[in-house]
Scaffold this active site. Structure first.
Site, PDB file in Angstrom:
ATOM      1  N   GLU A 139      14.547  -0.870  -2.662  1.00 34.33           N
ATOM      2  CA  GLU A 139      13.915   0.691  -2.324  1.00 34.33           C
ATOM      3  C   GLU A 139      14.100   1.486  -3.464  1.00 34.33           C
ATOM      4  O   GLU A 139      12.931   2.387  -3.669  1.00 34.33           O
ATOM      5  CB  GLU A 139      14.571   0.929  -0.940  1.00 34.33           C
ATOM      6  CG  GLU A 139      14.574   0.397   0.062  1.00 34.33           C
ATOM      7  CD  GLU A 139      13.180  -0.243   0.288  1.00 34.33           C
ATOM      8  OE1 GLU A 139      12.145   0.562   0.455  1.00 34.33           O
ATOM      9  OE2 GLU A 139      12.866  -1.507   0.750  1.00 34.33           O
ATOM     10  N   TRP A 141      11.065   0.896  -5.434  1.00 35.16           N
ATOM     11  CA  TRP A 141       9.901   1.222  -4.758  1.00 35.16           C
ATOM     12  C   TRP A 141       9.549   2.576  -5.281  1.00 35.16           C
ATOM     13  O   TRP A 141       8.559   2.954  -5.807  1.00 35.16           O
ATOM     14  CB  TRP A 141      10.015   1.263  -3.390  1.00 35.16           C
ATOM     15  CG  TRP A 141       9.466   0.024  -2.737  1.00 35.16           C
ATOM     16  CD1 TRP A 141      10.028  -1.043  -2.298  1.00 35.16           C
ATOM     17  CD2 TRP A 141       7.754  -0.377  -2.532  1.00 35.16           C
ATOM     18  NE1 TRP A 141       9.046  -2.107  -1.849  1.00 35.16           N
ATOM     19  CE2 TRP A 141       7.830  -1.585  -2.202  1.00 35.16           C
ATOM     20  CE3 TRP A 141       6.672   0.014  -3.300  1.00 35.16           C
ATOM     21  CZ2 TRP A 141       6.519  -2.384  -2.035  1.00 35.16           C
ATOM     22  CZ3 TRP A 141       5.681  -0.792  -3.316  1.00 35.16           C
ATOM     23  CH2 TRP A 141       5.600  -1.873  -2.440  1.00 35.16           C
ATOM     24  N   TRP A 181     -14.864   8.702   6.332  1.00 36.19           N
ATOM     25  CA  TRP A 181     -13.774   9.386   7.090  1.00 36.19           C
ATOM     26  C   TRP A 181     -14.148  10.447   8.002  1.00 36.19           C
ATOM     27  O   TRP A 181     -15.414  11.027   7.885  1.00 36.19           O
ATOM     28  CB  TRP A 181     -12.833  10.337   6.077  1.00 36.19           C
ATOM     29  CG  TRP A 181     -12.362   9.282   4.722  1.00 36.19           C
ATOM     30  CD1 TRP A 181     -12.493   9.288   3.537  1.00 36.19           C
ATOM     31  CD2 TRP A 181     -11.073   8.622   5.048  1.00 36.19           C
ATOM     32  NE1 TRP A 181     -11.501   8.266   2.789  1.00 36.19           N
ATOM     33  CE2 TRP A 181     -10.754   7.969   4.003  1.00 36.19           C
ATOM     34  CE3 TRP A 181     -10.368   8.135   6.300  1.00 36.19           C
ATOM     35  CZ2 TRP A 181      -9.518   7.013   3.741  1.00 36.19           C
ATOM     36  CZ3 TRP A 181      -9.406   7.158   6.249  1.00 36.19           C
ATOM     37  CH2 TRP A 181      -9.077   6.575   4.995  1.00 36.19           C
ATOM     38  N   ASN A 206      11.675   5.978   7.518  1.00 35.17           N
ATOM     39  CA  ASN A 206      10.541   5.331   6.674  1.00 35.17           C
ATOM     40  C   ASN A 206       9.614   4.582   7.591  1.00 35.17           C
ATOM     41  O   ASN A 206       8.348   4.548   7.212  1.00 35.17           O
ATOM     42  CB  ASN A 206      11.137   4.473   5.545  1.00 35.17           C
ATOM     43  CG  ASN A 206       9.888   3.677   4.871  1.00 35.17           C
ATOM     44  OD1 ASN A 206       8.998   4.494   4.334  1.00 35.17           O
ATOM     45  ND2 ASN A 206       9.963   2.400   4.723  1.00 35.17           N
ATOM     46  N   TRP A 222      -6.198  10.109   4.364  1.00 35.90           N
ATOM     47  CA  TRP A 222      -4.954  10.237   3.750  1.00 35.90           C
ATOM     48  C   TRP A 222      -4.522  11.462   3.141  1.00 35.90           C
ATOM     49  O   TRP A 222      -3.288  11.822   3.333  1.00 35.90           O
ATOM     50  CB  TRP A 222      -4.796   8.833   3.048  1.00 35.90           C
ATOM     51  CG  TRP A 222      -5.709   8.674   1.770  1.00 35.90           C
ATOM     52  CD1 TRP A 222      -6.512   8.103   1.498  1.00 35.90           C
ATOM     53  CD2 TRP A 222      -5.033   9.071   0.531  1.00 35.90           C
ATOM     54  NE1 TRP A 222      -6.931   8.133   0.195  1.00 35.90           N
ATOM     55  CE2 TRP A 222      -5.999   9.054  -0.741  1.00 35.90           C
ATOM     56  CE3 TRP A 222      -3.833  10.012  -0.092  1.00 35.90           C
ATOM     57  CZ2 TRP A 222      -5.888   9.174  -1.959  1.00 35.90           C
ATOM     58  CZ3 TRP A 222      -3.760  10.311  -1.547  1.00 35.90           C
ATOM     59  CH2 TRP A 222      -4.766   9.881  -2.505  1.00 35.90           C
ATOM     60  N   TRP A 274       0.905   7.123   0.767  1.00 37.48           N
ATOM     61  CA  TRP A 274      -0.171   7.266   1.691  1.00 37.48           C
ATOM     62  C   TRP A 274      -1.264   6.311   1.358  1.00 37.48           C
ATOM     63  O   TRP A 274      -1.996   5.926   2.244  1.00 37.48           O
ATOM     64  CB  TRP A 274      -0.468   8.777   1.486  1.00 37.48           C
ATOM     65  CG  TRP A 274       0.219   9.637   2.529  1.00 37.48           C
ATOM     66  CD1 TRP A 274       1.303  10.385   2.284  1.00 37.48           C
ATOM     67  CD2 TRP A 274      -0.221   9.546   4.021  1.00 37.48           C
ATOM     68  NE1 TRP A 274       1.767  10.928   3.509  1.00 37.48           N
ATOM     69  CE2 TRP A 274       0.759  10.669   4.652  1.00 37.48           C
ATOM     70  CE3 TRP A 274      -1.155   9.137   4.771  1.00 37.48           C
ATOM     71  CZ2 TRP A 274       0.911  11.169   5.926  1.00 37.48           C
ATOM     72  CZ3 TRP A 274      -0.974   9.561   6.361  1.00 37.48           C
ATOM     73  CH2 TRP A 274      -0.224  10.327   6.576  1.00 37.48           C
TER      74      TRP A 274
HETATM   75  P1  FAD Z   1      16.664   4.850   1.756  1.00 29.34           P
HETATM   76  O1  FAD Z   1      16.141   3.577   2.630  1.00 29.34           O
HETATM   77  O2  FAD Z   1      17.976   5.156   1.865  1.00 29.34           O
HETATM   78  O3  FAD Z   1      16.189   4.480   0.259  1.00 29.34           O
HETATM   79  C1  FAD Z   1      16.775   4.987  -0.988  1.00 29.34           C
HETATM   80  C2  FAD Z   1      15.900   5.572  -1.495  1.00 29.34           C
HETATM   81  O4  FAD Z   1      14.869   4.547  -2.164  1.00 29.34           O
HETATM   82  C3  FAD Z   1      15.056   6.570  -1.112  1.00 29.34           C
HETATM   83  O5  FAD Z   1      15.855   7.845  -1.064  1.00 29.34           O
HETATM   84  C4  FAD Z   1      13.952   6.713  -1.934  1.00 29.34           C
HETATM   85  O6  FAD Z   1      14.148   7.588  -3.145  1.00 29.34           O
HETATM   86  C5  FAD Z   1      13.596   5.214  -2.164  1.00 29.34           C
HETATM   87  N1  FAD Z   1      12.900   4.606  -1.439  1.00 29.34           N
HETATM   88  C6  FAD Z   1      13.055   4.218  -0.125  1.00 29.34           C
HETATM   89  N2  FAD Z   1      12.039   3.721   0.404  1.00 29.34           N
HETATM   90  C7  FAD Z   1      10.813   4.043  -0.392  1.00 29.34           C
HETATM   91  C8  FAD Z   1       9.749   4.049  -0.350  1.00 29.34           C
HETATM   92  N3  FAD Z   1       9.091   3.067   0.729  1.00 29.34           N
HETATM   93  N4  FAD Z   1       8.741   4.064  -1.400  1.00 29.34           N
HETATM   94  C9  FAD Z   1       9.135   4.681  -2.479  1.00 29.34           C
HETATM   95  N5  FAD Z   1      10.498   4.859  -2.431  1.00 29.34           N
HETATM   96  C10 FAD Z   1      11.356   4.600  -1.604  1.00 29.34           C
HETATM   97  N6  FAD Z   1       9.515   9.179  -0.255  1.00 29.34           N
HETATM   98  C11 FAD Z   1      10.101  10.322  -1.012  1.00 29.34           C
HETATM   99  O7  FAD Z   1      11.144  10.218  -1.435  1.00 29.34           O
HETATM  100  N7  FAD Z   1       9.216  11.332  -0.667  1.00 29.34           N
HETATM  101  C12 FAD Z   1       7.953  11.298  -0.214  1.00 29.34           C
HETATM  102  O8  FAD Z   1       7.286  12.479  -0.141  1.00 29.34           O
HETATM  103  C13 FAD Z   1       7.442  10.390   0.444  1.00 29.34           C
HETATM  104  N8  FAD Z   1       6.661  10.314   1.477  1.00 29.34           N
HETATM  105  C14 FAD Z   1       6.200   9.047   2.032  1.00 29.34           C
HETATM  106  C15 FAD Z   1       4.988   9.112   2.851  1.00 29.34           C
HETATM  107  C16 FAD Z   1       4.533   8.060   3.601  1.00 29.34           C
HETATM  108  C17 FAD Z   1       3.338   8.041   4.318  1.00 29.34           C
HETATM  109  C18 FAD Z   1       5.513   7.037   3.692  1.00 29.34           C
HETATM  110  C19 FAD Z   1       5.222   5.735   4.364  1.00 29.34           C
HETATM  111  C20 FAD Z   1       6.665   6.944   2.967  1.00 29.34           C
HETATM  112  C21 FAD Z   1       7.167   8.009   2.146  1.00 29.34           C
HETATM  113  N9  FAD Z   1       8.221   7.976   1.343  1.00 29.34           N
HETATM  114  C22 FAD Z   1       8.599   9.143   0.719  1.00 29.34           C
HETATM  115  C23 FAD Z   1       9.082   6.944   1.173  1.00 29.34           C
HETATM  116  C24 FAD Z   1      10.258   6.737   2.384  1.00 29.34           C
HETATM  117  O9  FAD Z   1       9.936   6.765   3.459  1.00 29.34           O
HETATM  118  C25 FAD Z   1      11.352   7.756   1.734  1.00 29.34           C
HETATM  119  O10 FAD Z   1      11.737   7.577   0.507  1.00 29.34           O
HETATM  120  C26 FAD Z   1      12.639   7.434   2.767  1.00 29.34           C
HETATM  121  O11 FAD Z   1      12.332   7.229   4.078  1.00 29.34           O
HETATM  122  C27 FAD Z   1      13.703   8.157   2.586  1.00 29.34           C
HETATM  123  O12 FAD Z   1      14.799   7.976   3.428  1.00 29.34           O
HETATM  124  P2  FAD Z   1      16.209   7.325   2.713  1.00 29.34           P
HETATM  125  O13 FAD Z   1      16.493   8.232   1.580  1.00 29.34           O
HETATM  126  O14 FAD Z   1      17.093   7.458   3.806  1.00 29.34           O
HETATM  127  O15 FAD Z   1      15.851   5.857   2.298  1.00 29.34           O
END
Ligand code: FAD
Length: 487
Positions: free
Chosen positions: A273, A276, A304, A339, A357, A380
């Site tokens: 993650e 990502w 759209w 997420n 989006w 997005w």
């Molecule tokens: P954990 O599962 O604990 O993951 C650890 C870290 O990994 C996160 O803090 C984050 O930095 C990174 N990470 C995790 N999942 C993703 C992912 N899918 N993509 C990129 N990085 C990831 N994340 C943001 O930080 N900012 C946003 O503005 C954002 N917008 C999003 C919009 C949409 C439509 C979607 C589907 C996802 C988005 N995310 C965003 C990605 C993700 O949802 C969040 O990073 C995650 O939910 C944060 O929770 P956590 O810190 O508990 O994640």
């Protein structure tokens, strides 16, 4: 005594593993720490309301930490080059240290500042404080950017991990600081109505809060992360995202702490993650238009819909689809959303409702405490099917099946949609299909106490597939934009 160096804080509001601070202090120089609120430079991507709330508290925490180390923080609002010019003049500084930025506007600003400072004999040093690796370190065999996550992640892992984190300085050399704005005068917090109560109850912005969040996650949730991370009803993820966005903890520090704590399945899933996040930053670096335009340009031809009423229902959590409404309520109340639920609500907006989006991206930008230009735009576009390595457009999430799978008892829905709290697990995911007796028993009156669905899921899906087929038949889905702007 030699002139002090200026430390220009950006999205790296911390003292530990702060490469710019470390470099500024080299040779025993004093440091003048500065944060500049330059909304004009950020333009449309100036911080949204929830980010402004977070920024206020993060800056307050940074100020306190700097004072405890013998320093302080200079706050200024306005044009960055002019403010930095004035500060170099009053302090005699000939060097400015700052973190590297991925946002296109911030990179433009870096270039403007570097040019302006060069003319004054001042050097701007950009250090890596945000990402695990530098853009020049992660390239395809032919030296280009990656467009697919898996080879990107492999290339990162082949580098053997980021460098070891740098310690926080024990103390800062004393220096007389130039005048500072008062943080309270910046009005970053809401006045009336004060909608930030849920944010205050949920988060502790700042480096110390980030440290505690990381420590608790390692102790309580990391081991089960791989199995439970998709469950919004459990506290199974780290919730480090706002701390990472504002740089209150470095991604490198998180990486090393996770590797040390759980090198097995949980740790591996978590590192994926973090990668990502790194991939999103890589995409933004090479495709600076990603926040506004589809990476597959043909998607601009998607038919759209401009449906303000449905967009408002989605924003307010009044779609009549419980998992979606729960997610939008979680977002509104806490500034964060799980997420899996982000994917579900985003899919409903862009597929079933065929709303662009960018409308969802803008709403998230304003309401998320972790709003991040790279992650938000990349995610997005991923959901919409027009991004790099995107979810295939024909895979339209069924929100009811998603809800049954990932919130099996309806616990998450009950927490955020009190109108459905008494409905049993068999019917809570799709109340419009529930027998009348179950609704009566739970006190639910569809259309009154809880909305009917704003879209028929089967016909919404069919309409999305037709729209996609149109773009695909025109041969418009395949090509990513040529990379631009990387340097
Ligand atoms: P954990 O599962 O604990 O993951 C650890 C870290 O990994 C996160 O803090 C984050 O930095 C990174 N990470 C995790 N999942 C993703 C992912 N899918 N993509 C990129 N990085 C990831 N994340 C943001 O930080 N900012 C946003 O503005 C954002 N917008 C999003 C919009 C949409 C439509 C979607 C589907 C996802 C988005 N995310 C965003 C990605 C993700 O949802 C969040 O990073 C995650 O939910 C944060 O929770 P956590 O810190 O508990 O994640």
């Amino acid at each position: 005594m030699s002139a002090p160096a200026i430390l220009w804080f950006r999205n790296d509001l911390r003292l530990a593993d702060q490469a710019a601070l470390h470099a500024a202090l080299a040779g025993g120089r004093a440091v003048v720490p500065v944060f500049i609120l330059d909304a004009a430079a950020a333009g449309a991507w100036a911080p949204g309301a929830a980010s402004r709330w977070w920024l206020h508290h993060s800056l307050a925490a940074l100020h306190t930490a700097l004072r405890q180390s013998g320093g302080g923080l200079v706050l200024r609002r306005g044009d960055s080059p002019a403010i930095l010019a004035e500060l170099t003049e009053t302090t005699g500084a000939t060097d400015i240290y700052t973190g590297g930025s991925a946002e296109p506007w911030a990179r433009r600003l870096d270039r403007t500042v570097a040019d302006a400072m060069r003319r004054r004999g001042v050097a701007l040093h950009r250090m890596r404080t945000m990402t695990l690796f530098g853009p020049e370190q992660v390239q395809t065999r032919t030296g280009g950017p990656f467009q697919v996550y898996t080879p990107f992640a492999k290339a990162c892992l082949a580098l053997g991990g980021p460098r070891a984190p740098l310690p926080a300085p024990a103390a800062l050399p004393r220096v007389t600081l130039p005048r500072s704005d008062r943080l309270a005068d910046w009005d970053l917090r809401p006045r009336k109505p004060d909608w930030a109560g849920g944010l205050r109850a949920t988060w502790t912005p700042g480096e110390a809060g980030a440290r505690r969040r990381l420590r608790d996650f390692l102790a309580e949730s990391l081991a089960a992360y791989a199995d439970c991370r998709d469950r919004p009803d459990l506290e199974a993820t780290s919730r480090l995202s706002p701390h990472l966005h504002f740089g209150e903890v470095s991604a490198a520090r998180v990486w090393h702490a996770v590797q040390a704590a759980a090198p097995g399945k949980g740790g591996e899933a978590f590192i994926r993650e973090l990668l990502w996040r790194e991939f999103s930053l890589h995409l933004l670096w090479h495709h600076p238009t990603m926040p506004e335009a589809p990476l597959r340009p043909g998607f601009a031809a998607m038919p759209w819909r401009d449906d303000r009423a449905q967009l408002r229902a989605w924003q307010n959590g009044e779609t009549g689809i419980p998992i979606v409404d729960a997610g939008m309520q979680q977002l509104w109340q806490t500034g964060w959303m799980h997420n899996r639920v982000r994917m579900i609500v985003a899919s409903l907006l862009v597929k079933h409702l065929l709303i662009p989006w960018q409308a969802g991206e803008a709403w998230f930008w304003d309401t998320l405490v972790d709003a991040d230009l790279a992650n938000n735009a990349a995610s997005w576009q991923w959901v919409a099917g027009c991004g790099a390595d995107a979810a295939p457009y024909f895979r339209v999430f069924n929100p009811v099946l998603q809800s049954r799978t990932f919130d099996p008892d309806g616990t998450y829905i009950r927490r955020f949609v009190p109108a459905l709290a008494e409905l049993d697990a068999a019917h809570i995911h799709a109340p419009w299909q529930a027998p009348a007796a179950a609704l009566v028993q739970a006190g639910v009156v569809l259309g009154t106490s809880y909305p009917r669905p704003i879209v028929d899921l089967a016909s919404g899906r069919a309409r999305a597939l037709d729209a996609y087929a149109m773009v695909r038949e025109a041969g418009l889905t395949d090509f990513l934009l040529r990379p631009s702007g990387g340097r």
